[in-house]
Design an enzyme around this catalytic site. Sequence first.
Site, PDB file in Angstrom:
ATOM      1  N   LYS A 133       0.827  -1.193   0.000  1.00 34.59           N
ATOM      2  CA  LYS A 133       0.000   0.000   0.000  1.00 34.59           C
ATOM      3  C   LYS A 133       0.862   1.244   0.000  1.00 34.59           C
ATOM      4  O   LYS A 133       2.002   1.148   0.472  1.00 34.59           O
ATOM      5  CB  LYS A 133      -0.987   0.020   1.172  1.00 34.59           C
ATOM      6  CG  LYS A 133      -0.476  -0.369   2.548  1.00 34.59           C
ATOM      7  CD  LYS A 133       0.724   0.232   3.188  1.00 34.59           C
ATOM      8  CE  LYS A 133       0.801   1.684   3.471  1.00 34.59           C
ATOM      9  NZ  LYS A 133       2.082   2.087   4.157  1.00 34.59           N
TER      10      LYS A 133
ATOM     11  N   TYR B 130      -4.828   3.479   6.400  1.00 35.36           N
ATOM     12  CA  TYR B 130      -5.345   2.463   7.328  1.00 35.36           C
ATOM     13  C   TYR B 130      -6.650   2.926   7.962  1.00 35.36           C
ATOM     14  O   TYR B 130      -7.534   2.119   8.254  1.00 35.36           O
ATOM     15  CB  TYR B 130      -4.328   2.166   8.432  1.00 35.36           C
ATOM     16  CG  TYR B 130      -3.140   1.362   7.968  1.00 35.36           C
ATOM     17  CD1 TYR B 130      -3.188  -0.029   7.957  1.00 35.36           C
ATOM     18  CD2 TYR B 130      -1.984   1.984   7.538  1.00 35.36           C
ATOM     19  CE1 TYR B 130      -2.098  -0.766   7.535  1.00 35.36           C
ATOM     20  CE2 TYR B 130      -0.893   1.252   7.108  1.00 35.36           C
ATOM     21  CZ  TYR B 130      -0.961  -0.124   7.108  1.00 35.36           C
ATOM     22  OH  TYR B 130       0.121  -0.858   6.680  1.00 35.36           O
TER      23      TYR B 130
HETATM   24  P1  NAD Z   1      12.390   1.231   2.848  1.00 35.13           P
HETATM   25  O1  NAD Z   1      12.867   2.597   2.522  1.00 35.13           O
HETATM   26  O2  NAD Z   1      12.868   0.596   4.085  1.00 35.13           O
HETATM   27  O3  NAD Z   1      12.721   0.246   1.636  1.00 35.13           O
HETATM   28  C1  NAD Z   1      12.547   0.606   0.291  1.00 35.13           C
HETATM   29  C2  NAD Z   1      13.329  -0.355  -0.590  1.00 35.13           C
HETATM   30  O4  NAD Z   1      13.182   0.053  -1.947  1.00 35.13           O
HETATM   31  C3  NAD Z   1      14.835  -0.353  -0.306  1.00 35.13           C
HETATM   32  O5  NAD Z   1      15.327  -1.664  -0.447  1.00 35.13           O
HETATM   33  C4  NAD Z   1      15.408   0.532  -1.388  1.00 35.13           C
HETATM   34  O6  NAD Z   1      16.753   0.202  -1.723  1.00 35.13           O
HETATM   35  C5  NAD Z   1      14.466   0.206  -2.546  1.00 35.13           C
HETATM   36  N1  NAD Z   1      14.391   1.254  -3.561  1.00 35.13           N
HETATM   37  C6  NAD Z   1      14.467   1.054  -4.892  1.00 35.13           C
HETATM   38  N2  NAD Z   1      14.354   2.207  -5.548  1.00 35.13           N
HETATM   39  C7  NAD Z   1      14.214   3.171  -4.636  1.00 35.13           C
HETATM   40  C8  NAD Z   1      14.077   4.590  -4.708  1.00 35.13           C
HETATM   41  N3  NAD Z   1      14.033   5.241  -5.885  1.00 35.13           N
HETATM   42  N4  NAD Z   1      13.962   5.274  -3.556  1.00 35.13           N
HETATM   43  C9  NAD Z   1      13.969   4.653  -2.367  1.00 35.13           C
HETATM   44  N5  NAD Z   1      14.108   3.305  -2.234  1.00 35.13           N
HETATM   45  C10 NAD Z   1      14.237   2.576  -3.360  1.00 35.13           C
HETATM   46  O7  NAD Z   1      10.806   1.300   2.805  1.00 35.13           O
HETATM   47  P2  NAD Z   1       9.762   0.330   3.515  1.00 35.13           P
HETATM   48  O8  NAD Z   1       9.341   0.927   4.793  1.00 35.13           O
HETATM   49  O9  NAD Z   1      10.279  -1.058   3.510  1.00 35.13           O
HETATM   50  O10 NAD Z   1       8.513   0.463   2.526  1.00 35.13           O
HETATM   51  C11 NAD Z   1       8.454  -0.264   1.321  1.00 35.13           C
HETATM   52  C12 NAD Z   1       6.986  -0.475   0.926  1.00 35.13           C
HETATM   53  O11 NAD Z   1       6.338  -1.206   1.955  1.00 35.13           O
HETATM   54  C13 NAD Z   1       6.177   0.828   0.777  1.00 35.13           C
HETATM   55  O12 NAD Z   1       5.232   0.663  -0.220  1.00 35.13           O
HETATM   56  C14 NAD Z   1       5.478   0.981   2.127  1.00 35.13           C
HETATM   57  O13 NAD Z   1       4.289   1.708   2.042  1.00 35.13           O
HETATM   58  C15 NAD Z   1       5.213  -0.476   2.448  1.00 35.13           C
HETATM   59  N6  NAD Z   1       5.075  -0.727   3.888  1.00 35.13           N
HETATM   60  C16 NAD Z   1       3.998  -1.390   4.296  1.00 35.13           C
HETATM   61  C17 NAD Z   1       3.808  -1.656   5.629  1.00 35.13           C
HETATM   62  C18 NAD Z   1       2.593  -2.429   6.059  1.00 35.13           C
HETATM   63  O14 NAD Z   1       2.369  -2.500   7.262  1.00 35.13           O
HETATM   64  N7  NAD Z   1       1.839  -3.011   5.154  1.00 35.13           N
HETATM   65  C19 NAD Z   1       4.742  -1.216   6.563  1.00 35.13           C
HETATM   66  C20 NAD Z   1       5.871  -0.535   6.105  1.00 35.13           C
HETATM   67  C21 NAD Z   1       6.039  -0.299   4.753  1.00 35.13           C
END
Ligand code: NAD
Length: 337
Positions: free
Chosen positions: A105, A189
């Site tokens: 999401k 959410y």
């Molecule tokens: P994060 O920043 O920790 O990870 C992002 C990942 O994408 C990294 O591995 C990064 O290297 C990669 N990436 C590739 N291209 C990128 C760019 N141009 N800019 C930034 N990063 C890039 O983020 P996260 O918290 O893991 O979130 C990732 C996804 O998961 C998002 O869509 C977020 O909304 C979702 N999320 C969902 C929940 C949930 O409870 N469902 C919780 C946290 C995150």
Amino acid sequence: MSLLKKKSGIAIVGLGNYATGQLIPALQQTSHCYLAGIVSGKSSKTGEWKEKYQLPDKNFYTYENFGSIEDNPDIDIVYVTLPTHLHAEYSIRALQAGKHVICEKPMAFTIAECDEMMAAAKKANKFLSIGYRLQFDPYHLEMIRLAKEKVYGEIKSVDTAFSFMPEAGEWRLNKNIAGGGPLMDVGIYCIQAVCYITGTTPLAVTAHSVPVSDNKKFIGIEETIHFQMEMPGGITASCRSSFSEEISYLKVNCSNGWFELDPAYNFGGLKMNTSDRRNFDMQTISQQATQMDNMALSFQNNQPSIASGAMGKRDMIIMEAIYEAMETGKRVALKMH
Ligand code: NAD
């Protein structure tokens, strides 16, 4: 022929915090799916997982050679956990490679992208679902039951908030990557909860943002948004989402009492309270394991998940209306009924 269904192999795209901290560990607890592959930009990031989960080299992909996942029968489902601006591109590439997709999401940047993703799923004859973990959480399912069975009478109003504080410099604060501010990241959410608790979608929305406290940190995005949703049956929902506070609650006010979760949206430790101080003995589960098992099982049974692409698009429509209301100061009617 064995009646036992094969576990679905999941390839995770993007090794960020959510993938490494929640999804990959949860895949150690699942019964209907398992970690089968990883797609990541940097091979330096994958070594640890290769060793830990003993995955074959052929199941590791880069963003460039990801299309060749098409030829890999170990991978049934691709789980896209990249920042929002990449959701549509990677979901569509995975669908074109003939894989089912779970996309995090919010579903995409725009409603047009949601349409493209849904069209790609239809063309590939594969399922597309959104990582709405709380659709499968026992506390939230109990909240839905209390609402549906009118245990506390008719719902009159819902009060809810979900906020957290990202670090300066995170992609979540960049509108070109995240698509918006806290509404897109965590306010979603609150929208989800109001819709599944009431079993309906909003007729109209109003919204306003609070002036930003730090104009270097919050550029082009809201820092805090208050939004109200008018639901059918005269139910009103008051919602709040911010990147400058830590709050997580969901309270449902009814004609004969109330029920609430506080905290409501966290990965664990949810707590239920009711106006008559009932005891709820809820099992503790991994939300992510339950979500992925549910989705894998649906796909194995040739069924869409309840957290479908159509639901992701519905939420994008609501969020676009909330942003319009915030920007114009006007009540924005929605034509989803
Ligand atoms: P994060 O920043 O920790 O990870 C992002 C990942 O994408 C990294 O591995 C990064 O290297 C990669 N990436 C590739 N291209 C990128 C760019 N141009 N800019 C930034 N990063 C890039 O983020 P996260 O918290 O893991 O979130 C990732 C996804 O998961 C998002 O869509 C977020 O909304 C979702 N999320 C969902 C929940 C949930 O409870 N469902 C919780 C946290 C995150």
